[in-house]
Design a protein around this motif. Structure first.
Motif, PDB file in Angstrom:
ATOM      1  N   ARG A 803       0.828  -1.298   0.062  1.00  0.00           N
ATOM      2  CA  ARG A 803      -0.065   0.146  -0.158  1.00  0.00           C
ATOM      3  C   ARG A 803       0.978   1.289   0.193  1.00  0.00           C
ATOM      4  O   ARG A 803       0.442   2.203  -0.750  1.00  0.00           O
ATOM      5  CB  ARG A 803      -0.988   0.140   1.242  1.00  0.00           C
ATOM      6  N   ALA A 804       2.096   1.447   0.762  1.00  0.00           N
ATOM      7  CA  ALA A 804       2.775   2.271   0.705  1.00  0.00           C
ATOM      8  C   ALA A 804       3.446   2.608  -0.558  1.00  0.00           C
ATOM      9  O   ALA A 804       3.584   3.861  -1.066  1.00  0.00           O
ATOM     10  CB  ALA A 804       3.884   2.104   1.989  1.00  0.00           C
ATOM     11  N   ASP A 805       3.646   1.595  -1.276  1.00  0.00           N
ATOM     12  CA  ASP A 805       4.256   1.621  -2.667  1.00  0.00           C
ATOM     13  C   ASP A 805       3.181   1.771  -3.748  1.00  0.00           C
ATOM     14  O   ASP A 805       3.478   1.656  -5.032  1.00  0.00           O
ATOM     15  CB  ASP A 805       5.333   0.526  -3.040  1.00  0.00           C
ATOM     16  N   ASP A 806       1.881   1.634  -3.385  1.00  0.00           N
ATOM     17  CA  ASP A 806       0.927   1.527  -4.361  1.00  0.00           C
ATOM     18  C   ASP A 806       1.048   0.492  -5.215  1.00  0.00           C
ATOM     19  O   ASP A 806       0.593   0.604  -6.450  1.00  0.00           O
ATOM     20  CB  ASP A 806       0.557   2.947  -5.067  1.00  0.00           C
ATOM     21  N   ASP A 807       1.475  -0.549  -4.996  1.00  0.00           N
ATOM     22  CA  ASP A 807       1.367  -1.977  -5.774  1.00  0.00           C
ATOM     23  C   ASP A 807       0.040  -2.540  -5.549  1.00  0.00           C
ATOM     24  O   ASP A 807      -0.005  -3.521  -4.831  1.00  0.00           O
ATOM     25  CB  ASP A 807       2.590  -2.689  -5.204  1.00  0.00           C
ATOM     26  N   ARG A 808      -0.757  -2.093  -6.246  1.00  0.00           N
ATOM     27  CA  ARG A 808      -2.261  -2.566  -6.337  1.00  0.00           C
ATOM     28  C   ARG A 808      -2.404  -3.961  -6.836  1.00  0.00           C
ATOM     29  O   ARG A 808      -3.340  -4.785  -6.790  1.00  0.00           O
ATOM     30  CB  ARG A 808      -3.145  -1.561  -6.977  1.00  0.00           C
ATOM     31  N   THR A 809      -1.395  -4.610  -7.798  1.00  0.00           N
ATOM     32  CA  THR A 809      -1.661  -5.942  -8.289  1.00  0.00           C
ATOM     33  C   THR A 809      -1.057  -6.911  -7.241  1.00  0.00           C
ATOM     34  O   THR A 809      -1.625  -7.972  -7.321  1.00  0.00           O
ATOM     35  CB  THR A 809      -0.684  -5.975  -9.466  1.00  0.00           C
ATOM     36  N   LEU A 810      -0.156  -6.674  -6.245  1.00  0.00           N
ATOM     37  CA  LEU A 810      -0.003  -7.579  -5.394  1.00  0.00           C
ATOM     38  C   LEU A 810      -0.894  -7.593  -4.077  1.00  0.00           C
ATOM     39  O   LEU A 810      -1.250  -8.591  -3.458  1.00  0.00           O
ATOM     40  CB  LEU A 810       1.360  -7.048  -4.578  1.00  0.00           C
ATOM     41  N   GLN A 811      -1.762  -6.630  -3.946  1.00  0.00           N
ATOM     42  CA  GLN A 811      -2.680  -6.465  -2.653  1.00  0.00           C
ATOM     43  C   GLN A 811      -3.762  -7.497  -2.726  1.00  0.00           C
ATOM     44  O   GLN A 811      -4.089  -7.990  -1.646  1.00  0.00           O
ATOM     45  CB  GLN A 811      -3.088  -5.099  -2.542  1.00  0.00           C
ATOM     46  N   PRO A 812      -4.353  -7.697  -4.013  1.00  0.00           N
ATOM     47  CA  PRO A 812      -5.639  -8.878  -3.790  1.00  0.00           C
ATOM     48  C   PRO A 812      -5.140 -10.216  -3.566  1.00  0.00           C
ATOM     49  O   PRO A 812      -5.547 -10.968  -2.669  1.00  0.00           O
ATOM     50  CB  PRO A 812      -5.602  -9.199  -5.415  1.00  0.00           C
TER      51      PRO A 812
END
Length: 984
Positions: A803-812
């Motif tokens: 979230r801090a790096d805005d890596d949205r593809t890893l979050q799910p």
């Protein structure tokens, strides 16, 4: 014999000798001559003649009645040797065309070969009324009925051609009469319905059906047959149905001259409704003969026959600079065209072909296969359903195809060629008849050459046909491969090329270097070394000059012959300039594919920060990234294949590393594998360690779901050995991947060590995205070891990093891991909350691969809450996705969860089946943990069924599979085993 004798049986008997009518005599004598004529040039015994003529009312004198009648026939005809008496009987010796029945048969045979309505009409004109009218005897009555039936069959065949050519209104009156004469003939009734409907008289067409049905029911007590019912339903459906089928046919202008016979033949062969197999028509002929134009025109006319779709596939059998389209790619295109999602397309060729045949079964689809190289490529593409049709064009005769009709296509006739010219330029510009004939002769009567010459006239108002003729005659007639029948096709192209501006000429030459099938303004700009806004008008100018085709909006491609011609011209450019153009195109593909894939994942497979940027389309969303890949994917692979000689190895390996992820997302396994093999070969030729390691890493990442963890170890360890201390970010990624593979084989200390090394290195260099991924992998390993509280904490830390790096593809993925930890810790409500957040984010990003995890964990939460039906439904969806995408990991997890859910619901047999399937798929040693999980599940089923001894044996087998792996799992299994009786 005499050539002047004519015996006419298709009406009342009439005999003419040298044009003069001959009086034959009374009815029985006429009947005898008719029998002899029907059996002309064959010996008839006296008994046969007697039975045929007097069989219904034999005279008392018997055979003695025959000789006087023979004598009177000889006397009436007065031709020596016409009627012979041999030892065996009597023979009427005449030329084959002396009897009109024979002439009719020959005319019908010729009409069937030509598929020409006019030829059918000439055959029918031989009938003067009822055949053998008024002549007595059962023998002649039988032949009379046969000839009547044959006449109506031929009439119906001719009307089919008339209907196919659009002469609907013209045949209505004739069909009304025919249907009145033969009210039980369903084929005629169906033709009248179609003719009325196509003439805008739908109500009248439906009335014909009602009358035909009433007649059949009243007189025969039967309903209409399937063909007539289908015609009725078709009319009813088309009256109310507005939804068209898919139409992939390319654009075709209105100038279509000649080819009437060929067009009618194609349409008729593909229109016939009485069929047990799909009709296949092949159109073959030389390049530029207009095969595609004919196929597209015929397909347009067949739109009503095939309302479910008009599919078009260019197979590139003779495209310069590239090979024919591969069968896999062709099948993937066809499956996609009929709505099959990419993830449903299997990897194996036989399975793809079977899925294609299954999906089109019951549909009325016409498939146009253009520029086919050979029969072998076509065979897997053929549908099995008789409701479909196939139209194939090729420069070769495809003798290996069981075609219902082969239509050879040569050059145009002289008059048709001149008409084509006038149709394009207008009568006021067409010049004199002699000048037009000279022009089309200089063009070799080839439609493509004529169109290009006409385009020059149309866009040059001051030119005349005579002026163009002079210029064509003055051109160099070299380049033998671009000639047609020895005539000036090349000079036609040269004439067109000369009228271009220098900038247009340069674009034309440089486009010949294009390895793929088509190009947009960005690719063209890269080739020519201009800006995209300068390239676009140049492309439009070439399109207007008929030197380019438009395959789709804003996409351009060459005709085969024009590509060859442009390639010859490009030889005038310096070799260094041509190589630079190819390099610019590869750089465009590299940078744009990198941008497209970057929208699909945060992982950076290549570093382009030091490269000068090139112009490309603006891509801001995953959907746009995939759309670019859909349009350019095949072109990118073709480009890398084109430079496989080692001339552009740096760009080749980087393209492979960057763009393989797109093919992975689209589940296009064949293209992905091809590109990675080309990229790895390029990296090896360079001899540099980092490129080889990076391609090996991408290969391992993308192939692991299908090939499993053991196959991943080799490339990963090879990449780590090559890499050494270079590229720490890549080393982190490789260590994480190594840990993942080891975890799936044995989630022990070696796997933990790999993840810990990856995490420590990421933290040491301050790379948060890499640290987040390494932390996520460690969390998965901790969960696999049964350390669920520690796994939950690691997942939360990784999520905060992402979230801090805005890596949205890893979050799910992380949210799914958190849900799994909550489920294992007995907190299903918190698990559901995490899954819902994961699903919302994955849907927004268009991610497919997190769906199975979400569904499995959501189902596990519902199982804990006692909603077993919901749990099973969700996990069944997960299994379906896992099987469609051929993901070993997803399939294993879905089967595990389904086994547990059915067990909890008391469905012991269903639970047992899923655990058995899991065990079968995990029999290899490197999936011992999965095998142990399956055996433990089967033990639980046996224990629930009261089979305690069997449960004990299964747990012993599970512990044997685990060996020294995962002490926590082993401890749990030993606790369960201790509660069961000992076994012998």
């Amino acid at each position: 014999m005499t050539a002047g004798l004519r015996i006419e049986l298709l009406g009342s008997l009439s005999v003419r000798l040298d044009g003069q009518l001959v009086e034959v005599g009374p009815l029985r004598q006429q009947a005898l001559l008719a029998v002899l004529a029907l059996r002309a040039n064959r010996t008839c015994t006296p008994e046969e003649l007697f039975d045929a003529v007097w069989g219904d009312k034999p005279p008392a004198t018997g055979l003695k009645v025959l000789p006087p009648y023979i004598y009177r026939i000889r006397k009436a005809l007065a031709v020596e040797g016409l009627l012979e008496r041999t030892r065996d009987g009597y023979t009427l010796r005449v030329t084959p065309d002396a009897v009109d029945v024979n002439r009719f048969d020959a005319a019908v045979q010729a009409a069937e070969a030509q598929q020409d309505a006019g030829a059918y009409a000439e055959a029918l004109n031989l009938f003067r009324g009822e055949p053998l009218s008024g002549l007595p005897g059962r023998y002649l009555a039988t032949h009379r009925q046969r000839l009547v039936e044959r006449r109506y069959k031929v009439l119906s065949d001719r009307i089919d051609l008339d209907l196919a050519s659009g002469r609907h209104s013209a045949v209505v009156a004739e069909l009304v009469t025919a249907v009145a004469e033969r009210p039980l003939d369903e084929r005629l009734a169906g033709q009248l319905m179609l003719a009325l409907y196509a003439s805008g008289r739908q109500a009248d067409a439906l009335t014909v059906y009602k009358q035909a049905r009433d007649t059949l029911v009243d007189q025969l007590g039967v309903e209409p047959g399937p063909e007539l019912r289908a015609t009725h339903q078709r009319i009813l459906r088309n009256e109310s149905e507005a939804r068209p089928g898919r139409d992939e046919l390319p654009y075709q202008d209105s100038a279509f001259v000649g080819r009437d016979t060929e067009l009618a033949a194609v349409v008729a062969a593909l229109s016939r409704e009485e069929r047990t197999a799909p009709p296949i028509v092949t159109v073959d002929g030389m390049g530029g003969a207009g095969k595609t134009a004919l196929a597209v025109r015929a397909a347009r006319e067949l739109a009503d026959v095939y309302p479910d779709g008009l599919l078009y596939l260019q197979l590139h059998g003779h495209t310069p600079g590239r090979g024919a389209l591969e069968v896999r790619a062709a099948l993937e295109h066809l499956l996609s065209s009929i709505g099959v999602k990419p993830e449903r397309i299997p990897r194996e060729l036989d399975e793809q072909a079977a899925l294609w045949r299954s999906e089109v079964a019951g549909r009325r689809v016409l498939i146009v296969l253009d520029d086919t190289p050979d029969s072998r490529l076509v065979e897997p593409l053929l549908p099995g359903a008789p409701s479909c049709g196939v139209l194939i064009t090729s420069r070769r005769q495809l003798i290996g195809i069981d075609a219902a009709r082969r239509v050879p296509l040569g050059v145009l006739g002289a008059e048709d060629a001149a008409r084509l010219l006038v149709e394009i330029v207008g009568s006021e510009r067409g010049g004199s008849h002699e000048a037009a004939q000279e022009l089309v002769e200089l063009c070799g009567y080839l439609p493509l050459a004529i169109r290009i010459a006409a385009a020059r006239l149309r866009h040059r108002p001051t030119w005349t046909v005579e002026h163009l003729n002079q210029r064509l005659q003055a051109q160099d007639r070299g380049l033998d491969e671009l000639t047609a029948d020895g005539r000036g096709l090349v000079s036609t192209f040269a004439m067109s090329y000369e009228q271009l501006s220098p900038e247009q000429q340069r674009m034309f030459r440089y486009l010949s270097l294009l390895p793929g099938r088509d190009v947009d303004r960005y690719g063209a700009a890269a080739l020519a070394g201009v800006e995209p806004y300068d390239a676009e008008p140049l492309l439009e100018d070439l399109l207007d000059a008929s030197l380019l085709l438009q395959s789709a909006p804003d996409r351009f491609q060459f005709h085969d012959l024009l590509r060859q011609y442009a390639g010859k011209l490009s030889q005038q450019d310096a070799l260094a300039d041509r190589e630079a153009a190819v390099g610019r195109l590869l750089e465009y593909y590299l940078q744009t594919s990198h941008r497209a894939v970057s929208l699909l994942t945060k992982l950076r497979y290549v570093d382009l920060s030091e490269r000068d940027s090139v112009a490309g389309p603006v891509l801001t969303t995953p959907k746009e990234g995939r759309a670019w890949g859909d349009a350019e994917g095949d072109n990118v692979v073709a480009a890398v294949q084109r430079v496989a000689d080692g001339s552009f190895d740096e760009q080749s390996w980087m393209i492979a590393a960057a763009f393989a992820r797109y093919f992975h997302e689209r589940n296009l396994v064949h293209q992905r594998t091809t590109l990675l093999e080309l990229g790895l070969a390029a990296a090896e030729r360079l001899g540099a360690s980092v490129p080889q390691a990076r391609v090996l890493f991408v290969k391992a990442v993308l192939e692991r779901p299908q090939r499993g963890p053991l196959a991943t170890l080799g490339p990963v360890r090879a990449a780590l050995e090559l890499l050494g201390d270079d590229d720490p970010v890549l080393r982190i990624q490789l260590l994480s991947l190594l840990g993942e593979a080891l975890r799936l084989i044995n989630p022990g200390e070696e796997a933990v060590a790999a993840h810990t090394a990856a995490l420590e290195l990421a933290q040491a260099i301050g790379n948060r995205p890499a640290a987040a991924h390494a932390m996520a992998e460690r969390a998965i390993t901790e969960g696999a070891r049964g350390e669920h509280r520690q796994a939950l904490e690691s997942y939360r830390l990784a999520l905060s990093m992402a979230r801090a790096d805005d890596d949205r593809t890893l979050q799910p993925h992380l949210l799914n891991g958190i849900a799994e930890s909550y489920n294992e810790l007995g907190q299903p409500l918190l698990a559901i909350e995490a899954v819902k957040e994961s699903q919302a984010l994955a849907a927004e990003l268009g991610m497919r691969f997190s769906r199975t995890d979400s569904l499995c964990q959501l189902g596990a939460a519902h199982r804990q809450l006692g909603d077993f039906a919901q749990a099973i439904e969700l996990q069944q969806q997960a299994l379906s996705i896992g099987l469609e995408t051929a993901s070993v990991f997803a399939t294993d997890e879905a089967r595990t969860q389904l086994g547990r859910s059915h067990l909890a619901a008391g469905h012991l047999e269903q639970s047992k089946r899923y655990f058995e399937a899991l065990l079968e798929s995990a029999q290899e040693d490197h999936r011992r943990l999965i095998a142990a999980r399956a055996l433990a599940g089967l033990a639980a089923c046996a224990e629930a069924a009261g089979a305690l001894s069997e449960a004990a044996k299964l747990l012993d087998a599970a512990l044997e599979r685990l060996g020294t792996m995962t002490p926590l799992h082993a401890a749990e299994l030993r606790r369960r085993r201790a509660a069961l009786p000992r076994t012998a």
